[in-house]
Enzyme design. Structure first.
Site, PDB file in Angstrom:
ATOM      1  N   LYS A   1     -35.329 -38.939 -67.524  1.00 22.20           N
ATOM      2  CA  LYS A   1     -35.110 -38.871 -66.071  1.00 22.20           C
ATOM      3  C   LYS A   1     -35.114 -40.273 -65.474  1.00 22.20           C
ATOM      4  O   LYS A   1     -35.946 -41.101 -65.858  1.00 22.20           O
ATOM      5  CB  LYS A   1     -36.219 -38.010 -65.442  1.00 22.20           C
ATOM      6  CG  LYS A   1     -36.037 -37.730 -63.958  1.00 22.20           C
ATOM      7  CD  LYS A   1     -37.148 -36.810 -63.419  1.00 22.20           C
ATOM      8  CE  LYS A   1     -36.966 -36.498 -61.936  1.00 22.20           C
ATOM      9  NZ  LYS A   1     -38.008 -35.588 -61.411  1.00 22.20           N
TER      10      LYS A   1
ATOM     11  N   SER B   1     -36.486 -31.446 -58.465  1.00 20.73           N
ATOM     12  CA  SER B   1     -35.701 -32.666 -58.548  1.00 20.73           C
ATOM     13  C   SER B   1     -35.164 -32.986 -59.945  1.00 20.73           C
ATOM     14  O   SER B   1     -34.199 -33.723 -60.072  1.00 20.73           O
ATOM     15  CB  SER B   1     -36.541 -33.837 -58.063  1.00 20.73           C
ATOM     16  OG  SER B   1     -37.595 -34.115 -58.970  1.00 20.73           O
TER      17      SER B   1
ATOM     18  N   SER C   1     -40.886 -29.725 -59.438  1.00 27.34           N
ATOM     19  CA  SER C   1     -39.658 -30.382 -59.915  1.00 27.34           C
ATOM     20  C   SER C   1     -39.397 -30.306 -61.415  1.00 27.34           C
ATOM     21  O   SER C   1     -38.323 -30.708 -61.862  1.00 27.34           O
ATOM     22  CB  SER C   1     -39.664 -31.855 -59.502  1.00 27.34           C
ATOM     23  OG  SER C   1     -39.358 -31.979 -58.145  1.00 27.34           O
TER      24      SER C   1
END
Lengths: 95, 512
Positions: free
Chosen positions: B79, B163, B187
């Site tokens: 990420k 997210s 998330s």
């Protein structure tokens, strides 16, 4: 809680974010909406409750107060938008 | 080559050790898959094929020498909230511009030191603020899943959750074996639920936060998104560690979670909290929950009704605590030390211009809310109040642990939604986290495991919540659900036919 335009501008100034007139209008609505929604917390009686300061009951660990890093000035300024030698360059602050 | 990308971590690990496939072959299969899929899916914001191939080469050397580390040669996505040494890190915000960290996050170092291969940086909501990946400065991620209507697949673009939407999309589209992710209010778990993948947010303190772009420091935790419960267990063991550089990381031994899987759930006490039966909850979510209860019961667990009375206050309290901490954390983006600078007439004007141009709409909104609730005269009414409510939320769980070992809930109130369906109303988007946010507020571990499909043919997940540092029990219970529900994989690889012909040919030639 109703947030008016003056308040929006004051917060934006504190947060150091420039906002346009059109944005200020929209933010008035949005911030008021969110703050109204969080008002429901007032239904909870917290008069005898301590605020949470840590989620996991551990002691913060201490370390010896000695220098364990440094001499990396090149790394520190590597990503800066404006640099002179090992200094960050900013607009003049004091006249 | 497509077949290789379909492997789980456990399967790939076996093939690598048996020398049926080399780390380089495996890595190349993923590089090709990403090249084909990324123009349609947008899961990667930066691909690092050269780095990946050099790591794979080292892995092949080690595999050959019989010197394999736990994740030797396994290609992962990272990420873009995790700092990567000399590799651009943006938090999917314009304000970080071309930031190239001179250090690696601790979680990243743990993975690469365990032999894993980094394929690239994954898309996410800007500064991890969002539940749909639509706030990314690199544009939204398209879920590999599509809705079915009247038996036909539609072409509406669905969100992969957020997210960590790049992580969930990449794992479900076979663009990496597993991915790193972070979870501040849901998330990891919400995007996992929306894409048929497994995601675990460990206990606060289990993984080091060092080198992860900070959003809300008392809530942020790193964890994996993977294809199976076993893979998530393998990943978390490698990611977790005690790190002196993060004073909130905990000096507790990290168990072998994979070993725990075989223990089953016989005699496990599962709590079902009545407060999660929210008004307007759809029949299919209710059914999913009942299925989960039945599966755990059938596997030998006992079911207990419990009460977590302050559940409904978790989300509003979160939307005070998280923006407050964010406004403070994001003060560092000032156009001086790194990232974007938009010059102004003086220093303050430079700050204001830079931050107006660099932050997206949702991030600006949250900074302003956070600034407001922390400002003089409002601190007690908002921030202090929210932290007191947080104490009550944690107390609810402490009481529950007297009678149960894990808590079972749905992960999300509804299946994946379409682009733009919730962007107009911030609160509608915030409600996506209604079932996940309590876990962050109380610092507990939570896992989302795929459990069924919606009437639209898209995945739904169940969430298990555990006691602090008892991730092992969560993995065991999640394994029981996975055993009963099976896996949910994208059948229609629509993206393989829509882009570059060379990639499509390669991908198509070996698929069945």
């Amino acid at each position: 809680m109703r947030v008016d335009e003056t308040t929006v501008r004051r917060i934006a100034r504190l947060a150091r974010i420039k906002i346009s007139d059109a944005e200020a209008k929209g933010l008035e609505q949005e911030l008021s909406g969110i703050l109204n929604w969080v008002e429901q917390l007032n239904q909870v009686d917290t008069s005898t409750v301590e605020p949470m300061t840590r989620v996991v009951p551990i002691e913060l660990t201490k370390r010896a107060d000695v220098v364990n890093d440094g001499e990396i000035a090149d790394d520190v300024v590597k990503n800066a938008p404006m640099v002179e030698d090992h200094f960050f360059v900013v607009p003049k602050v004091v006249e | 080559m497509t077949e290789l990308t379909k492997l789980t971590i456990a399967e790939a690990r076996e093939k690598l050790r048996a020398k049926e496939v080399s780390a380089t072959e495996l890595t190349k299969a993923f590089i090709d898959a990403i090249e084909t899929a990324n123009p349609s899916i947008n899961a990667y914001v930066l691909q690092t094929p050269e780095l990946a191939l050099s790591q794979a080469k080292e892995s092949d050397k080690r595999l050959k020498a019989g010197d394999a580390r736990p994740l030797e040669g396994l290609p992962l996505g990272n990420k873009d909230l995790f700092c990567t040494k000399d590799v651009r890190t943006t938090a999917c915000s314009k304000i970080l511009d071309d930031f190239k960290p001179t250090y690696e996050s601790t979680v990243g170092s743990n993975l690469w030191n365990a032999g894993a291969v980094m394929l690239g940086k994954l898309n996410c909501d800007e500064f991890a603020m969002g539940s749909s990946n639509e706030t990314s400065a690199f544009g939204p991620v398209v879920s590999p899943w599509r809705r079915k209507k009247d038996g036909k697949t539609t072409t509406d673009k669905l969100v992969p959750g957020g997210s960590s939407g790049g992580s969930s999309a990449a794992v479900s589209a076979n663009l990496c074996l597993a991915a790193t992710a972070t979870d501040t209010g849901g998330s990891i778990r919400q995007p996992a639920a929306l894409t048929g993948t497994v995601g675990i947010k460990p206990t606060y303190g289990r993984c080091s936060r060092w080198g992860i772009v900070a959003f809300a420091s008392s809530l942020d935790q790193a964890g994996p998104i993977a294809k199976t419960v076993r893979d998530a267990a393998i990943m978390l063991r490698a990611m977790a560690s005690h790190d002196p550089k993060d004073s909130t990381s905990v000096a507790a031994p990290v168990p072998d979670y994979e070993m725990a899987l075989a223990q089953g759930v016989k005699g496990l006490r599962v709590g079902v909290p009545k407060e999660y039966r929210v008004e307007g909850m759809s029949k299919e979510i209710e059914k999913l929950w009942q299925d989960g209860i039945a599966w755990l019961k059938a596997a030998g667990a006992t079911i207990h009704d419990i009460s977590l009375p302050h559940t409904k206050y978790a989300l509003p309290a979160y939307y005070i605590v998280a923006p407050a901490e964010a406004s403070s954390n994001l003060a560092r983006y000032d156009g001086v030390r790194y990232g974007l600078r938009v010059p102004g007439k003086d220093l303050i004007d430079t700050y204001e211009n830079t931050r107006a141009a660099g932050f997206g709409k949702e991030v600006r909104r949250r900074i302003l809310i956070g600034t407001y609730v922390l400002s003089a005269g409002y601190y007690d009414a908002y921030y202090l109040k929210a932290q007191k409510v947080r104490t009550l939320i944690k107390r609810d769980f402490d009481d529950a642990w007297k009678s149960v070992d894990v808590v079972l809930t749905p992960t999300t109130p509804s299946p994946a939604f379409g682009f733009g369906e919730k962007t107009g109303d911030p609160i509608a988007m915030y409600l996506e986290d209604i079932f996940t946010v309590t876990v962050n507020m109380a610092g507990l571990p939570g896992i989302s495991v795929p459990a069924g499909l919606s009437s639209e043919g898209t995945p739904l997940g169940l969430q298990l919540i555990g006691k602090p540092f008892d991730e092992a029990t969560l993995f065991r219970a999640a394994q029981a659900i996975e055993d009963a529900a099976g896996r949910f994989v994208v059948e229609d690889r629509w993206w393989a036919g829509t882009t570059a012909k060379t990639g499509a040919k390669k991908a198509g030639s070996k698929s069945k």
